[in-house]
Each structure stands twice: as C-alpha cells, then as structure tokens.
Write a protein that holds these residues in place. Structure first.
Motif, short mmCIF file in Angstrom:
data_model
loop_
_atom_site.label_atom_id
_atom_site.label_comp_id
_atom_site.label_asym_id
_atom_site.label_seq_id
_atom_site.Cartn_x
_atom_site.Cartn_y
_atom_site.Cartn_z
N ASP A 18 0.86 -1.19 0.00
CA ASP A 18 0.00 0.00 0.00
C ASP A 18 0.90 1.23 0.00
O ASP A 18 1.49 1.58 1.02
N LEU A 19 1.02 1.87 -1.17
CA LEU A 19 1.88 3.04 -1.28
C LEU A 19 1.14 4.32 -0.89
O LEU A 19 1.72 5.39 -0.89
N SER A 20 -0.14 4.20 -0.56
CA SER A 20 -0.92 5.43 -0.36
C SER A 20 -0.97 5.87 1.10
O SER A 20 -1.59 6.88 1.40
N VAL A 21 -0.31 5.14 2.02
CA VAL A 21 -0.51 5.46 3.44
C VAL A 21 -0.13 6.89 3.80
O VAL A 21 -0.81 7.54 4.60
N GLY A 22 0.95 7.42 3.20
CA GLY A 22 1.36 8.79 3.50
C GLY A 22 0.27 9.78 3.10
O GLY A 22 -0.09 10.69 3.87
N ALA A 23 -0.28 9.59 1.91
CA ALA A 23 -1.33 10.48 1.43
C ALA A 23 -2.59 10.34 2.28
O ALA A 23 -3.28 11.33 2.56
N VAL A 24 -2.89 9.11 2.71
CA VAL A 24 -4.07 8.90 3.56
C VAL A 24 -3.91 9.66 4.87
O VAL A 24 -4.86 10.26 5.38
N MET A 25 -2.69 9.65 5.43
CA MET A 25 -2.43 10.42 6.66
C MET A 25 -2.83 11.88 6.45
O MET A 25 -3.51 12.49 7.29
N ALA A 26 -2.39 12.44 5.31
CA ALA A 26 -2.66 13.85 5.03
C ALA A 26 -4.16 14.09 4.87
O ALA A 26 -4.71 15.08 5.40
N ILE A 27 -4.85 13.18 4.17
CA ILE A 27 -6.28 13.38 3.92
C ILE A 27 -7.06 13.34 5.22
O ILE A 27 -7.88 14.23 5.51
N SER A 28 -6.83 12.32 6.05
CA SER A 28 -7.68 12.21 7.24
C SER A 28 -7.41 13.36 8.20
O SER A 28 -8.34 13.88 8.82
#
Lengths: 354, 513, 347
Positions: C81-91
């Motif tokens: 899952d390469l999206s975890v960093g972006a998910v941090m920013a979104i939430s």
C-alpha cells in the motif's frame, strides 16, 4: 526519419489496428480537448495557435523526456518510480556544482550521469537480484531524496551566466501577441524523442524491449537468442538517463535546485505514458503515443488554469484520468483474454526424497 | 511412405548410453536415440520416463553424466543451447515460445533480421519472413501481429522461425496439445513437407492417433530407461501402450480383494452421491456423465494429457464448468472450491507443491486450513479441538515427524501427501477426489495410502481415484473410467476377468471418428 | 549430548529467531546512546506525567507502528500500500477542516476524529476494491492515491495550511492518560486489537496462506477476495489514525508535508521486523520492534550530533540492503561460500 514519412499514408488503416487502438484513443482525446478549447477559449485570439503549442512544450519538455524513458521501462512490464526524485537530485547537484565553480559542460555531463547511475542501480537490482521493479525503484527514489537532503535542504538559486544563456536561448518566430519560439529544452526533448523512436522501432534492441513485455518474464526472448538480461538492465539505464536529462531541462526551466522538486513527477510521467497508450502490464506502447500523452497532460493543465481552478486539481484530475485508463486497459485485457495453450504436461516433478 | 528410405542411411543424430543423475534420482540410464534424415521420429513415454530430460540434453540445456552424442557423424559436446543450435538442432516447444505482441516477421526473423548498419531493414526482413513462410506453404501478412492469428498459425510461425537457420534436426515438443483436428492436419502437412526435404524431425506427443499418423519410427522410454526402438508400422498400439506403461514388479501389501468383493455387492443404485450430466469445458474436457455412489471407489485411467486432471477439476469446481449440470446429494449449485468443500466434495491436486501444501505453514495449520475455510475467517477452530484433530490424523496416517509445529515444506513427499489427506479428511467429506496421490512417494507410503483409501470407502466415503499406475487403479476400484484425448472413452466394471490389458485396450483403441 | 553442545544448540536457536537481530540491534543502539549521553535512559515524573528520552521514543514510534501494522498485513497477502502517507494527510485535513468549521469543543473533536477515521477507512476500502474486484496490481492501484491523494487533501483544505485550535483534539497527539502519553496508549490499544483480530481469529493464518500460495489456498476453499479487501481497509484506517496522532500536536493540516515519505517508514518497520516483502508469514511483534528500532535510530542521530538530513539517506540504504539480502541469488552466493555451515544445518 525516412520510415516516418513513408509510414504516413498507412496511418489511416493503422488507426483501427488493435495495436494502435489505445493511441487512437489518445489522439481522439487530444483532438477533443483542442476543439473544446478552441470553441470555449477563443475570444480575442484563437486558442489554437503555434503559441499554444510552443508554450505547452516550454512547460513540459522535461516531462516529455521523462515519459520517453518511462515508455521503455513500461513496455518491458516494469516501472520506474524514482524519476521525480532523480530530477530533484540532478537539479540540486547542478546548482551546487555551478555555485562551486565547476565548468558548465562538466556539470551538465555529471547531471545526466547521476541519472544513469540511478537507472543502473535499479536495473541491476531488478535483473540480478530479482527485486520487484516497483520496490527497487521505490528504494532508489528514497535514496535520491535522501541524497537531496544531504546536498541541501534549501532552494539553491543558479546565477551562472553560461547557464542563464542556455536557459534563455530561443529562436523567435512571428510578431507581437502571436509570436512563438523554440527554446533549447524543446530541441533536446525532440532529439531524445527522435532517438528513442529510432531505437525502439528500428533496432534489434528496441524490438527486444517489446519482446520482454510479452508476459513470460523474458523466456521467449531468451529462447530466441536475444539478449534478454542486458536489455532489461538497459531499459532502466535509459529511463535513468532520461531522468538525468529531464533534471537538467527542469533546472533550466526553474533556474534553481530544490529538494522538494518533482514530488509526484513520476506519476505525471507514468500518467502521460499510460494516456499515450502503453499497457502497464507491458508489451505495448509507443514513444510517439507518450508524446501525445504529454500534450494531453499539458492541455489539461491549461484547461484547469483557464477554468480558474486551483493547481492541485491537476493532481486529482491526473489521478482520475490514470485510473480511467488503467480500468480501460483492464477491460480490454479481459475481453481478449489470450488463448494461450493449456500445458498438458504437468511440470516434471523431481521425486521427493521419501 | 517410408518405403523409399534406405534404413542404412547414415543417422544425423546418434545418442549412445546417455546417463544423467539429479540429486537422488537417476533421470536417464544408458539411453540411446538414433534419428535419421528425412524421418519423423516419435519419442514416447509416460510422465517421468525421461523424454524432456533427453530433449534437454540434445538441445544443450543439460550436460549428460555419461554417454556420447554424434551429430552427422561427428562427436559433439553441447555446453549450451547455442552449441546445439550451431550443430543444426532447432526446437519448437509445447507452449508457443514467441512474443504474441510482436509481428509475424519479427517473431520469425528477430536475431537473424536483415540489417542496414545498426538499423533493421524492415522491408527486406519482411520479404525474408514471407519466403520462410512460403516454404511451409503459408501465406500470411508478415506485418500482422502474432496474437491476431490462431494458435495453430502461431505454432507454424514457431516452426518457420526454427527453420530459418536451416537445421538438420527439428524437435517438436508437444506441438499439437492445444490444436483442434483441422489445425493438426495443417501442422502435419507442413511436417511432411519438411521431412520430404530431408529434415530429421523428433516428434513428442501424448496423442497416440497422431503419433501413428505422422511418425516413421519411435523410441520408447520408461523410468529413464530405453524400452525399445521400433518402426511405427511394425508396432501395434497395444504393444506401444504396454511398453510405455510397463508392469511394476512391486508387490504391494494386499489391500484385500476389495474390488472383486465390492463389485459383486449391490450398491443402492437409486441415489448417487454425486452426479454429473454433460459436464464439460471447451479446451479442458469434453462433456461427460458420471455417477458416484456411496462407499464406491471409482478409478480413472488414461495416458498423461488424456484429461484426467481436467475432469477432476471440473467436478470440484477448481475450474468452472461451462456446460452441463452437477448435483451433489441434490445440491445443484455451480461448483466452486468453497461450495464443494461445504457440501462434502474435496479434491487433492496432483501438483502437491503448487496446488496443495502451504509450504511455510506448519503441519497443524495446513491440516486446519480447509476446516477453517469452511467456517470462515472469524470463527477460529478452538485450539483444543484442532489439537485433537491434528493428533488424531498424525497418528492415524502416521505422519512423520509427528510434530504438528514442523513446517510442511520440510516433510518428505509422502508425508506432505498425508498432511493433505488429513486436511481433507478433517472436513468430514462425502466424496474424495484424489489426483495421483501416490506419485513420487516411496513404496511403503504408497501401500499405506492405498489401504487408507479402502478403509475410507468401507466407511461410506465415495472416492474418485486417479493414477497413472493401472495396477493400483484396478486393485482399488470397482469401476474404471477410461479417458482418451479428453473424452471418456469407456467405463470398465472391475471383476476377476478384468486385467491391465483390458484397460490398455480401451486406451489404445483407435478413435472411432 | 553434552553440556557445551547444548549451549551451542540453544544459542543457535536463539540467533535464528526472526526477532533476534532486530532486538539485538535495538538493545545495542540504546546502550550506545546511554553510554554516549548519560541520562539517556532516565525517566522522570513531573506533574505525574512521565518524561524522558525513552518516553519520547515510545511516543514517536507510534506513527510508524500504526502504519506498519496495516502495511504488515497488506504485505503478508503479497501486496503493498503506497498510499498510506497520502491517507495520513487526507484524514488529518478532513478532521481539522471539520474542527475549523465547528469550533473547538470536545464533542466536535471526537466527531472530527471519527470523520477522519471513516474517510481513511473509505479510502482503504477503495484501494481494496481496485486490488481485489478489479484485479489491478497493488502497487499501481495504491500509487494512484499516493499522489492524487495529496491533491484530494489540498481540495479539503482548499490549498491552505488549515490551522485551528481544539485542545481536546490536540491532546490526541500530545496529551497524557494516567501519566502515559496518549499516543502510546493509542498505539498499545490498537496493537492489542489488531493482535486479537488476526491471531484470535483465523484471519492471520488465512492471510498468510494466501500470501504463501494463493492457488493452493483457493483450492482449500479460502476465498481471498474478502480477506484481502479487509486487509486494505484496515491498512487505510490505521494510516488515517496515524495521520491524526502524528498531526494533532501541530493542529496544522499541511497537505503537502504531513506523512510525506511515510510509506518508506511503514515498509521499513515491516521488513526490519523480519516480515518478507514477498508476502506470507508476518510478525506483529516484529513491527513493534521495527518501529522502536526506527525511532531510536532517528533519536540516536540527534544524540550523536549527526546532521539530521542524513536520516532518510540512511533509511533508503537499509531498505536496499534488506531487499538485496532477501534475494535468492545473493543468498545462494553467500551460502555457497559457507559450505561448512550448510552442512551443519542439514545434519
């Protein structure tokens, strides 16, 4: 480029060839944007103009070079996530070396070689250590970003005279508001595109690149007696070298180096290649298609700007377009699920020690 | 057709006393192979006979431990595939080993393409490709993409490619396995053409009809040894099949003349446990009917590639049947692994490593897997219950080492097979499909598994037993379903007068059509 | 068997445990820091709150721990899952934007937390949908959000760095519960929940079996789709929580920088903890050790006065070394050099 000219009359028939179908989609998308743009944004002067294309290429020549390199990798079924970080590293290296007083030609050469070195690293990891391409290039991406931080965490402006000259050199055409120009970055990008086209379509190496993407891990290519292993390393070297060249072009464009440059640039390049008709599963794709993909990408940005939307919309929109193309390819792929032979013989088993 | 050939003509390939050993296995033991120019020579043998090993030695993939190879009268040593190709030996593999995304011309010519400086001269290359295709009597657009052609044409392109270097010997390894009748005829037309030009052709196929149609002579291998070399016209099908299958001299523990006893007994024929009607899938198995009754062992026999595994996979739902109906105790849902598992049909694959064991998990976890899958991820089998089940089967099947925490990949083949059996038996199945459960395991373990199967049937389980060893099939089963070329060729009711020969005759029978 | 042999055998068993080297590295690093900077290991109580370097390390290790737990499960299935960093920013952006609009009350803070987590869960579910239902390669599916996700976060914050004030929300990242820093409590609770979820149910075993041999698992009746989907959803949820815990103390939703390159941290702690990138067997304890090790490395860089810019470089090198070490070819080459040891292992 003789072949290119003789090929033109055949294009009409070729557009319907399944091989070129994705590219036909790209061209349709391109035309659609141009037509809509012409109707919607033509007020005092025509939207369609040499100036539009000139500006598009000025803004995106680095991306064109990246996309060309990425096309090689994607045709083999690989991926290179490191290119954005490499662009940043090359920018910082160039800036730092110029500030340190290293001669311009040496700086440019070192910049390109930095890219080649990263490509070699990835290629060797992929081919000789069986690391998955995305992991290998991800590691290289983090390595490049880490090195960026070591070079400088602040933006380095370039005030080198020779460099400024290169950046501002251009051939001007036309008069007044309609004037347009060709700058050095465009020429470099076109040269890279032309060389890549010839390599991919008119050399044994280029056809081996396509063969590697046939989906059998290069078995067929190796059985044909072609150099499967070294070709796989070379595509990453080419992608890295293109990232090095793109890094220099981007530095010419911004006249500075910064460690946060190019975050997400790899996705832009991948998006351009995929929009340009390359299959992410490998085996298909064209550099000219990728070039059209870059134009679509650039035009999307123009449209976003003309519509008064904020720049981050680009990221979202590109994500959506990429997703759409990935889904489209997926759909096409399942529909013509290949009639591969079902092997009758089970893999010979070496009798297990009882 | 073969009459005009002089039998004394100098052979183009002579392999003498070829021996090769892999760790723990003697794959080939003193094998000879002679191929003459202008003949189609068939290489015959069942699984594990050593055909592919022999071919790999001839193509330079393996180097033999002992023996000599002569090509056109000269001693050769092949250090690599390139050496073999240089000596004039070309190969076309079973799976089309070409690049489907490249053009026909590229697939034929790449590596020998016409060049102008560093660049490919495409028009000359296409002309050359057209010429090579024409030699095989093919008229294709060399610029078209290989993938746009049928498999048969792709196979012919592979032959065209192999012929570019003008080889003395052409090896065709299972070239017909995925072709239909008309396509096979087209392929054979090309093969005959090449033969008449004087090319020596080594032909490997599982389809007896085809071997008899095309080959002039044949060499038969069994268990890594040479069984015989014959002119095709002089060897009956029956003799060929017998030679290939052989008689295993092993005397296994007597499993009680169950077959004879049970065959005499009357089953309740009213209600089959499992009933398939017209079940089939194109390219996998032709539609077939099969009823399986309680407490019955049905054997399945047929040569390699006859469709045994394909049929079993359809019954279990490992592959989705595309036609016909399947009912398991009145349940007519379309089969899938989980559906089958829940209604008591289980399938133990012949490919233990790829489709059976989970190598990095323990014996306990491997046994638990199917029960757990049946219950769903959230309802974990309580540790106590599981321990009891695992202990029970380790003991009952004598799994060694008797350590539930050992990693399965460290177990021997026979014990891995027992773990798989335990996995399935632990789910309390009604129908057990066993695909080659005794392959590659030692004699003792074999006998144990056979005994176990009869015991299970005595307890009311229905067993579909697939094996390449006909004795084994006959010893265990009450009925034998015989397959040929992916069709059910016949069903034999086992009895005192049924012998291995009876089965072989059905297998060897010439296809009616 | 005589006594020394026994000791040797036990020692070998100990060194072969998958956590031996990570734990040894952690202990060595902590001791080195303690020796270089006396007082490193001191924990003091002030205001009935715990303070000191070890407490700080624990607190900071929570972000990689949360990311690593989710990533570990995803990697076990053979995905990424390469999206975890972006998910941090979104939430974080979603939560803070909500607080910005609704004021600083405690109830608002709680609602913001829940909304942020739901957003993350939805994103994780989306990733799972792409991977399982549409059958897109995991890295491509999650790469789309890796970058587009930051655009989404920008959309949420309208391109601003949303700064707001909510003591209750802030305390998620900087408060204390019974003297223990809140993030540490959150980390411990999440760890316990995940451990129970995967090990008290059969989820863990089935995920491992899918990761080791997908086809054999399918034939054994295991339905991979639902399981893999769940795992991506969990990974998204935990990434969202990590974003909130990480960003809450700053109370600023910087869509461009929150969680930047945290994918690397997540992958790092998983591989440092002895889970292979190819999937299969995973170790939650390994993730705990890995995240402590990673955080201690970062802290050690400060203690030893090494320029902190070097840290990412160091991390990348560790990742490359781990990748190469996992390579079959390298292992063969190395074991070929050590025939004696091979022989001993075989016996």
């Amino acid at each position: 480029m003789n072949a290119l000219l003789t090929a033109v009359p055949q294009w009409g028939a070729r557009l319907r060839d399944p091989r070129y179908l994705p590219v036909t989609g790209t061209l349709v998308a391109l035309l659609l944007i141009l037509v809509v743009g012409q109707l919607r944004y033509t007020e005092k002067r025509s939207f369609l103009s040499m100036k539009l294309f000139s500006n598009l290429l000025v803004d995106n020549s680095y991306l064109l070079v990246l996309a060309v390199g990425m096309t090689f990798v994607i045709i083999t079924g690989g991926i290179d996530l490191s290119v954005g970080a490499v662009v940043a590293l090359v920018g910082l290296t160039t800036a730092k070396l110029l500030i340190a007083g290293v001669p311009l030609w040496a700086v440019l050469a070192i910049g390109v070689l930095v890219g080649s070195a990263f490509g070699t690293l990835i290629g060797v990891m992929v081919q000789y250590f069986d690391v998955q391409p995305f992991i290998a290039s991800l590691a290289a991406m983090f390595l490049a970003r880490g090195l960026c931080n070591v070079v400088s965490v602040e933006s380095l402006g370039i005030k080198h005279e020779g460099f400024a000259e290169l950046a501002s050199w251009k051939l001007k055409f036309g008069e007044g508001r309609e004037s347009w120009s060709i700058n050095l970055s465009m020429l470099v990008a076109f040269a890279v595109l032309a060389v890549a086209f010839v390599i991919l379509h008119h050399t044994r190496f280029g056809r081996t690149v396509y063969g590697l993407g046939a989906g059998d891990g290069g078995t067929a290519v190796a059985l044909m007696g072609l150099r499967a292993k070294s070709t796989r390393v070379w595509v990453y070297v080419i992608s890295g070298t293109c990232a090095g060249i793109a890094g220099i072009l981007f530095t010419l464009y911004t006249k500075s180096g910064f460690n946060l440059t190019g975050i997400g640039m790899e996705l832009d390049a991948i998006a351009a290649v995929v929009i340009g008709g390359a299959l992410l599963t490998g085996g298909g794709g064209f550099v000219l298609g990728s070039a059209a993909g870059v134009l679509v990408y650039g035009l999307l940005q123009v449209v976003i700007a003309r519509e008064g939307l904020q720049s981050w919309w680009t990221k979202v929109l590109i994500g959506v377009v990429l997703l759409a193309f990935v889904l489209l390819q997926r759909a096409l792929g399942t529909r013509r699920a290949r009639r591969r032979p079902v092997p009758v013989t089970p893999t010979p088993q070496v009798a297990a020690p009882a | 057709m073969t009459d005009q050939k002089d039998p004394g003509q100098a052979p183009v390939v002579e392999m003498r006393g070829i021996t090769i050993e892999f760790p723990g296995v003697k794959a080939l033991d003193g094998v000879d192979l002679t191929i003459r120019p202008g003949e189609v020579h068939a290489l015959m043998g069942e699984n594990g006979a050593g055909k592919s090993t022999l071919i790999k030695i001839l193509t330079g993939v393996y180097q033999p431990g002992a023996g000599a190879i002569r090509v056109a009268g000269e001693d050769v040593r092949f250090g690599s595939t390139a050496d073999s190709q240089a000596a004039g030996i070309s190969t076309v593999y079973q799976e089309v080993n070409l690049c489907p995304n490249l053009s026909v011309a590229e697939n034929i010519m790449l590596g020998h393409e016409v060049r102008r400086g560093p660049f490919v001269d495409w028009s000359a290359t296409r002309r050359a490709a057209t010429k090579h295709l024409a030699r095989l009597g093919l008229d294709l657009d060399p610029a078209s993409i290989l993938d746009s052609h049928s498999l048969a044409v792709q196979q012919l392109c592979a032959i065209a490619r192999a012929m570019v270097v003008r080889p003395r010997v052409l090896i065709l390894d299972e070239p017909t396995s995925s072709l239909d009748k008309a396509e096979v005829a087209e392929l054979f037309r090309v093969v005959r053409g090449l033969r008449d030009e004087g090319v020596a052709i080594l032909f490997v196929s599982h389809f007896l009809d085809q071997v008899y149609e095309i080959s002039d002579r044949m060499t038969i291998l069994r268990n890594g040894r040479l069984v015989g070399e014959h002119r095709t016209a002089e060897l009956s099908r029956m003799d060929l099949v017998s030679a290939m299958v052989g008689r295993s001299g092993e005397i296994l523990a007597d499993v009680g003349e169950r077959a004879a006893r049970v065959a005499a007994a009357e089953h309740d024929r009213a209600e089959p446990v499992l009933s398939a009607q017209g079940l089939g899938r194109p390219g996998s198995a032709a539609p077939f009917d099969l009823d399986l009754f309680e407490g019955e062992i049905v054997g399945m026999a047929g040569l390699l590639g006859s469709g045994r595994t394909e049929l079993a996979r359809l019954l279990f739902g490992a592959d989705k049947p595309s036609e016909g109906a399947l009912a398991v105790r009145g349940d007519t849902r379309a089969p899938s692994p989980l559906v089958s598992l829940r209604r008591g049909v289980v399938y133990s694959s012949e490919d233990r490593k790829k489709e059976g064991i989970i190598g990095d998990l323990t014996v306990r976890e491997n046994i638990a897997l199917a029960i757990q899958a049946g219950r769903g991820a959230l309802r974990k089998v309580p540790a106590k219950e599981l321990d009891a089940v695992v202990a029970k089967y380790i003991e009952a099947l004598q799994i060694h080492p008797a350590n539930p925490d050992a990693l399965v990949r460290n177990l021997s083949g026979g014990n891995q097979q027992k773990v798989l059996l335990a996995r399935w038996l632990a789910t309390g199945p009604k129908v057990l499909i066993l695909d080659e459960p005794t392959r590659g395991i030692d004699v003792g373990a074999k006998a144990e598994i056979q005994r176990l199967v009869t015991e299970l049937a005595d307890q009311g389980l229905s067993v579909l037993f697939i094996s390449s060893e006909l004795e084994e099939v006959l010893r265990l089963s009450e009925r034998v379903v015989v397959l040929r070329d992916r069709h059910v060729a016949g069903v034999i009711h086992n009895g005192p007068d049924v012998t291995v020969e009876t089965v072989l005759e059905t297998i060897a029978e010439r296809a009616a059509s | 068997m005589n006594a020394p042999n026994n000791v040797v055998a036990n020692l070998r068993r100990l060194t072969r445990h998958h956590l031996f080297w990570p734990v040894a590295a952690l202990v060595a690093l902590v001791l080195a820091c303690g020796a270089y900077s006396p007082g490193f290991l001191d924990v003091t109580v002030a205001d009935s709150h715990l303070f000191g370097q070890p407490v700080d390390i624990l607190r900071q290790s929570v972000t990689p721990l949360l990311l690593g737990l989710g990533m570990c499960l995803v990697i076990a299935t053979g995905g990424i899952d390469l999206s975890v960093g972006a998910v941090m920013a979104i939430s974080l952006a979603v939560s803070l934007t909500f607080i910005d609009a609704n004021g600083p009350g405690t109830a608002t803070a709680l609602t913001a937390l829940v909304i942020g987590l739901i957003t993350a869960l939805v994103i994780g579910t989306f990733n799972g949908f792409l991977v399982t239902v549409l059958g897109i390669q995991p890295f491509i599916a999650t790469m789309i959000l890796m970058v587009a996700g930051r655009g989404v976060a920008m959309l949420v914050t309208k391109g601003q760095i949303t700064t707001t004030a909510s003591p209750a929300f802030k305390s998620i990242g900087s408060g204390f519960v019974l003297g223990v820093p809140t993030p540490v409590v959150i980390g411990a609770v999440v760890l316990a929940i995940v451990a129970v979820l995967v090990r008290r149910t059969a989820l863990g075993m089935l995920v491992e079996s899918i990761g080791i041999n997908r086809e054999a698992s399918r034939l054994a009746g295991v339905r991979a789709t639902g399981l893999i989907w769940t795992v991506y959803a969990i990974c998204g949820l935990l990434a969202g929580l990590a974003g909130i815990v990480y960003g809450a103390p700053t109370m600023a939703a910087d869509a461009n920088n929150i969680g930047l390159m945290k994918e690397l941290d997540a992958i790092m702690v998983v591989v440092l903890g002895g889970t292979k990138l190819d999937g299969g067997k995973f170790s939650l304890a390994g993730v705990v050790v890995g995240s402590l090790l990673l955080t201690t490395i970062e802290r050690a860089v400060i203690i030893f006065h090494i320029p902190s810019q070097v840290t990412p470089l160091f991390k990348a090198l560790v990742l490359i070394v781990v990748c190469l070490a996992a390579s079959e070819r390298l292992r063969r080459a190395v074991t070929g050099l050590l025939p004696v040891r091979r022989l001993q292992e075989a016996s």
